[in-house]
Design a protein around this motif. Structure first.
Motif, PDB file in Angstrom:
ATOM      1  N   SER A  97     -15.803  -3.403  32.355  1.00  0.00           N
ATOM      2  CA  SER A  97     -16.202  -2.993  31.201  1.00  0.00           C
ATOM      3  C   SER A  97     -17.384  -3.677  30.401  1.00  0.00           C
ATOM      4  O   SER A  97     -17.865  -4.865  30.889  1.00  0.00           O
ATOM      5  CB  SER A  97     -14.960  -3.160  30.292  1.00  0.00           C
ATOM      6  N   THR A  98     -17.970  -3.147  29.452  1.00  0.00           N
ATOM      7  CA  THR A  98     -18.834  -4.189  28.659  1.00  0.00           C
ATOM      8  C   THR A  98     -18.365  -5.400  27.951  1.00  0.00           C
ATOM      9  O   THR A  98     -18.978  -6.542  28.151  1.00  0.00           O
ATOM     10  CB  THR A  98     -19.570  -3.096  27.596  1.00  0.00           C
ATOM     11  N   SER A  99     -17.125  -5.120  27.705  1.00  0.00           N
ATOM     12  CA  SER A  99     -16.349  -6.475  27.078  1.00  0.00           C
ATOM     13  C   SER A  99     -16.390  -7.441  28.098  1.00  0.00           C
ATOM     14  O   SER A  99     -16.650  -8.447  27.903  1.00  0.00           O
ATOM     15  CB  SER A  99     -15.120  -5.867  26.504  1.00  0.00           C
ATOM     16  N   TYR A 123     -19.787  -4.078  15.279  1.00  0.00           N
ATOM     17  CA  TYR A 123     -18.557  -3.616  16.310  1.00  0.00           C
ATOM     18  C   TYR A 123     -17.625  -4.733  16.153  1.00  0.00           C
ATOM     19  O   TYR A 123     -17.769  -5.872  16.673  1.00  0.00           O
ATOM     20  CB  TYR A 123     -19.263  -3.534  17.548  1.00  0.00           C
ATOM     21  N   ASN A 173     -23.725  -0.124  16.449  1.00  0.00           N
ATOM     22  CA  ASN A 173     -22.186   0.301  16.017  1.00  0.00           C
ATOM     23  C   ASN A 173     -21.632  -0.339  15.016  1.00  0.00           C
ATOM     24  O   ASN A 173     -21.641  -1.428  15.079  1.00  0.00           O
ATOM     25  CB  ASN A 173     -21.484   0.463  17.315  1.00  0.00           C
ATOM     26  N   ASP A 201     -26.373  -5.321  23.807  1.00  0.00           N
ATOM     27  CA  ASP A 201     -25.360  -4.048  24.071  1.00  0.00           C
ATOM     28  C   ASP A 201     -26.257  -2.820  23.890  1.00  0.00           C
ATOM     29  O   ASP A 201     -26.738  -2.440  22.942  1.00  0.00           O
ATOM     30  CB  ASP A 201     -24.607  -4.431  23.107  1.00  0.00           C
ATOM     31  N   VAL A 203     -25.074   0.388  25.066  1.00  0.00           N
ATOM     32  CA  VAL A 203     -24.159   1.285  25.476  1.00  0.00           C
ATOM     33  C   VAL A 203     -24.395   2.895  24.800  1.00  0.00           C
ATOM     34  O   VAL A 203     -24.180   3.716  25.291  1.00  0.00           O
ATOM     35  CB  VAL A 203     -22.466   1.024  25.063  1.00  0.00           C
ATOM     36  N   PHE A 204     -25.044   2.786  23.645  1.00  0.00           N
ATOM     37  CA  PHE A 204     -25.548   4.113  22.952  1.00  0.00           C
ATOM     38  C   PHE A 204     -26.890   4.482  23.300  1.00  0.00           C
ATOM     39  O   PHE A 204     -27.389   5.203  22.440  1.00  0.00           O
ATOM     40  CB  PHE A 204     -24.921   3.785  21.540  1.00  0.00           C
ATOM     41  N   SER A 232     -18.781   4.054  29.799  1.00  0.00           N
ATOM     42  CA  SER A 232     -17.962   4.700  28.887  1.00  0.00           C
ATOM     43  C   SER A 232     -18.739   5.405  28.037  1.00  0.00           C
ATOM     44  O   SER A 232     -18.045   6.366  27.521  1.00  0.00           O
ATOM     45  CB  SER A 232     -17.293   3.263  28.135  1.00  0.00           C
ATOM     46  N   LYS A 233     -20.086   5.089  27.584  1.00  0.00           N
ATOM     47  CA  LYS A 233     -20.797   5.909  26.682  1.00  0.00           C
ATOM     48  C   LYS A 233     -21.858   6.571  27.476  1.00  0.00           C
ATOM     49  O   LYS A 233     -22.037   8.030  27.269  1.00  0.00           O
ATOM     50  CB  LYS A 233     -21.438   5.118  25.515  1.00  0.00           C
TER      51      LYS A 233
HETATM   52  C1  LIG Z   1     -21.399  -1.148  20.672  1.00  0.00           C
HETATM   53  C2  LIG Z   1     -20.392  -1.238  21.717  1.00  0.00           C
HETATM   54  N1  LIG Z   1     -20.204  -1.817  22.881  1.00  0.00           N
HETATM   55  C3  LIG Z   1     -19.428  -1.915  23.838  1.00  0.00           C
HETATM   56  C4  LIG Z   1     -18.383  -1.018  23.857  1.00  0.00           C
HETATM   57  C5  LIG Z   1     -17.198  -1.144  24.677  1.00  0.00           C
HETATM   58  O1  LIG Z   1     -17.600  -0.649  26.008  1.00  0.00           O
HETATM   59  P1  LIG Z   1     -16.872  -0.804  27.249  1.00  0.00           P
HETATM   60  O2  LIG Z   1     -15.811   0.392  27.100  1.00  0.00           O
HETATM   61  O3  LIG Z   1     -17.779  -0.568  28.372  1.00  0.00           O
HETATM   62  O4  LIG Z   1     -16.167  -1.903  27.178  1.00  0.00           O
HETATM   63  C6  LIG Z   1     -17.942  -0.165  22.825  1.00  0.00           C
HETATM   64  C7  LIG Z   1     -16.827   0.751  22.538  1.00  0.00           C
HETATM   65  O5  LIG Z   1     -17.030   1.411  21.544  1.00  0.00           O
HETATM   66  C8  LIG Z   1     -19.249  -0.294  21.508  1.00  0.00           C
HETATM   67  O6  LIG Z   1     -19.054   0.398  20.557  1.00  0.00           O
END
Ligand SMILES: Cc1ncc(COP(=O)(O)O)c(C=O)c1O
Length: 388
Positions: A97-99, A123, A173, A201, A203-204, A232-233
């Motif tokens: 995951s990104t986390s 976030y 975000n 980050d 993801v978007f 995930s995104k």
């Molecule tokens: C800005 C941002 N980074 C990372 C994530 C989490 O991504 P992942 O599901 O890959 O951990 C989110 C989830 O909403 C997010 O909004």
């Protein structure tokens, strides 16, 4: 018995209690906080996704610390397509995951008590990630003035001898703001002059509202840069648990960082074989699913603007990208109280701004990915309530 780092206040907050109360009453909740793309009526190519997960090759165990090469090559191809970047797959580490990617990078850069600069608003997950890695987060404000901007003056003031890096969310975000091209150079200069790494980050990244391609930081060669993203995104497949870290920058720190990251990743080996073999197919899914999501986000934003045009008490802030809109609302009570009233009185679920650390009250955050009808009725409920 337990570590101080896990000494969180785990009791439900008043907002979560209110949501539960509304649900217990049997109310149909209009969820304008929805962020799970698998539950908003999108059409996935289920046959292609499921058959990709059935590869015979997944019966072999090949423990590669950075992840299977085929999957990393697919990630490199993605960046060639979206950012014309020629990435070396050896500079990519796959994570679940990104986390998890954040936690590897925090662990790589920081000793206990070291500091990272993080945007505010942003976030809410950062706090837990930082607590778990014993890192101290120091917020730097994003300023809204006809669009969100970085404030390098405040960033300078936030740096101490313990600062190790700057977190950038591109686009952020919930503000939906990208780092603007004129901000790239001062940002690199800021990092270079203080010896800081960039943690970006993205993801978007693909969900820009202006139809323009936005530059990825994977091409940033000026300072040590860790770009995080994942399926995930990008492919709206959070359940697949595929993300990555791309390392770029000057050769020497990049090689040193990769050698250490490889050990961190090797310690966990958290990627499973079926999903890694499926990565090329799962990434291909993005074009169709992003088309649907962009259509949804734009339609909902248009509907929001249509309804906002009929009143005067609130406005929305500019959205450059991502899945969220921020509403500026009259400050007649705290954002939390307003969100609680909305769920109890109108059965509409929106997030109060303070979840994202907005400087003051007066902000609500709305997801733009709920199904159209739910979004339309939900917004109507919010605006009616604010008028009353
Ligand atoms: C800005 C941002 N980074 C990372 C994530 C989490 O991504 P992942 O599901 O890959 O951990 C989110 C989830 O909403 C997010 O909004």
């Amino acid at each position: 018995m337990f570590s101080e780092r896990t000494n969180w206040r785990l009791a439900q907050n008043r907002f979560t209690q209110a949501v539960e109360e509304a649900r217990t009453r049997g109310a149909k909740i209009l969820d304008l906080s929805a962020s799970n793309p698998t539950r908003v009526g999108l059409q996935y190519d289920s046959a292609a996704i499921l058959s990709a997960l059935r590869s015979e090759r997944a019966l072999d165990y090949d423990p590669q610390a950075k992840g299977l090469l085929t999957a990393r090559e697919a990630v490199a191809h993605y960046y060639r397509d979206v950012s014309s970047a020629a990435l070396d797959p050896e500079k990519i580490v796959l994570t679940a995951s990104t986390s998890e990617g954040y936690s590897y990078v925090f662990r790589l850069l920081c000793n206990g008590g070291d500091e990272l600069l993080v945007p505010k608003p942003s976030y809410p997950l950062f706090e837990f990630l930082a607590d778990l890695q014993d890192v101290r987060l120091v917020p730097y404000p994003l300023i809204y003035d006809h669009g969100w901007q970085m404030d390098f003056h405040s960033m300078e003031k936030a740096v101490t001898s313990r600062t190790r890096g700057v977190v950038i969310v591109h686009p952020n975000n919930p503000t939906g703001s990208y780092v603007k091209p004129p901000e790239f150079e001062p940002l690199n200069e800021f990092c270079r002059s203080h010896g800081l790494a960039l943690i970006v980050d993205e993801v978007f990244l693909d969900y820009g509202m202006d139809g323009m391609p936005h530059s990825s930081f994977v091409r940033n060669e000026h300072v040590l840069t860790f770009t995080l993203s994942g399926l995930s995104k990008i492919s709206a497949l959070p359940q697949m648990k595929v993300a990555w870290i791309v390392t770029s920058g000057p050769d020497e720190p990049v090689s040193a960082a990769m050698a250490r990251l490889e050990v961190i990743a090797d310690t966990y080996l958290s990627m499973n074989a079926p999903v890694q073999w499926a990565v090329p197919t799962l990434l291909e899914q993005r074009s169709e699913i992003q088309r649907q999501l962009m259509d949804r986000v734009k339609t909902n934003l248009k509907e929001l603007d249509r309804q906002l045009a009929g009143q005067k008490s609130c406005q929305r802030l500019q959205v450059e990208g991502g899945w969220y809109a921020v509403l500026r609302v009259p400050v007649t009570r705290s954002d939390e109280d307003l969100a609680i009233e909305l769920v109890l009185e109108k059965s509409v679920l929106v997030h109060p701004g303070h979840f994202y650390d907005f400087e003051t009250d007066g902000y609500l955050v709305l997801s733009l990915i709920p199904e159209r009808e739910e979004f339309q009725i939900g917004v109507c409920g919010v605006l009616e309530y604010l008028k009353s």
